[in-house]
Design a protein around this motif. Structure first.
Motif, short mmCIF file in Angstrom:
data_model
loop_
_atom_site.label_atom_id
_atom_site.label_comp_id
_atom_site.label_asym_id
_atom_site.label_seq_id
_atom_site.Cartn_x
_atom_site.Cartn_y
_atom_site.Cartn_z
N SER A 106 1.36 -4.02 2.91
CA SER A 106 0.16 -3.86 3.75
C SER A 106 -1.08 -3.60 2.91
O SER A 106 -2.16 -4.14 3.20
CB SER A 106 0.35 -2.70 4.73
OG SER A 106 1.42 -2.97 5.59
N ALA B 289 -2.15 -6.80 1.34
CA ALA B 289 -2.76 -7.65 2.37
C ALA B 289 -4.21 -7.23 2.62
O ALA B 289 -5.10 -8.07 2.72
CB ALA B 289 -1.95 -7.58 3.66
N ARG B 290 -4.45 -5.93 2.70
CA ARG B 290 -5.83 -5.45 2.90
C ARG B 290 -6.71 -5.83 1.71
O ARG B 290 -7.85 -6.26 1.88
CB ARG B 290 -5.85 -3.93 3.11
CG ARG B 290 -5.41 -3.51 4.49
CD ARG B 290 -5.66 -2.02 4.74
NE ARG B 290 -4.91 -1.17 3.83
CZ ARG B 290 -3.66 -0.75 4.03
NH1 ARG B 290 -3.01 -1.13 5.11
NH2 ARG B 290 -3.07 0.05 3.16
N ASN C 216 -7.55 -9.52 1.86
CA ASN C 216 -8.06 -9.99 3.17
C ASN C 216 -7.10 -10.98 3.84
O ASN C 216 -7.51 -12.00 4.38
CB ASN C 216 -9.45 -10.61 3.04
CG ASN C 216 -10.48 -9.60 2.62
OD1 ASN C 216 -10.47 -8.46 3.08
ND2 ASN C 216 -11.36 -10.00 1.72
N SER C 217 -5.82 -10.69 3.75
CA SER C 217 -4.82 -11.51 4.43
C SER C 217 -3.96 -10.60 5.29
O SER C 217 -4.15 -9.39 5.31
CB SER C 217 -3.98 -12.29 3.42
OG SER C 217 -3.27 -11.41 2.58
N SER C 218 -3.02 -11.19 5.98
CA SER C 218 -2.14 -10.40 6.86
C SER C 218 -0.89 -9.98 6.09
O SER C 218 -0.49 -10.64 5.13
CB SER C 218 -1.75 -11.22 8.08
OG SER C 218 -0.93 -12.31 7.68
N SER D 190 2.05 -10.36 7.07
CA SER D 190 3.03 -11.44 7.19
C SER D 190 2.78 -12.55 6.17
O SER D 190 3.72 -13.19 5.68
CB SER D 190 3.06 -12.01 8.61
OG SER D 190 1.82 -12.57 8.95
#
Length: 71
Positions: A43, A46-47, A50-52, A54
């Protein structure tokens, strides 16, 4: 890299060269994996990117498929 035995039992190195796009995808996925290993959080990576979460998980799964092992 694939090793194929020759008649005299010396290995013959056959190298498959990936396209530039495939190589860049592999490098990006490896960078993501290294960052996840450093931080310890999908997570958080991802932050940062700038992606998810998943999307990060999919990148790691693609590396696992490519190398045939769980990362």
């Amino acid at each position: 890299m694939i090793l194929l035995p020759e008649k005299d039992n010396r290995p013959n190195f056959v190298i498959t060269i990936a396209s530039t796009g495939e190589m860049m995808d592999l490098i990006a996925a490896l960078q993501t994996f290294i960052r996840v290993a450093d931080i310890g959080s999908l997570s958080a990576v991802a932050r940062e990117t700038n992606s998810s979460p998943s999307a990060v998980t999919r990148e790691i799964a693609q590396l696992e498929d490519r190398f045939g092992t769980r990362l």
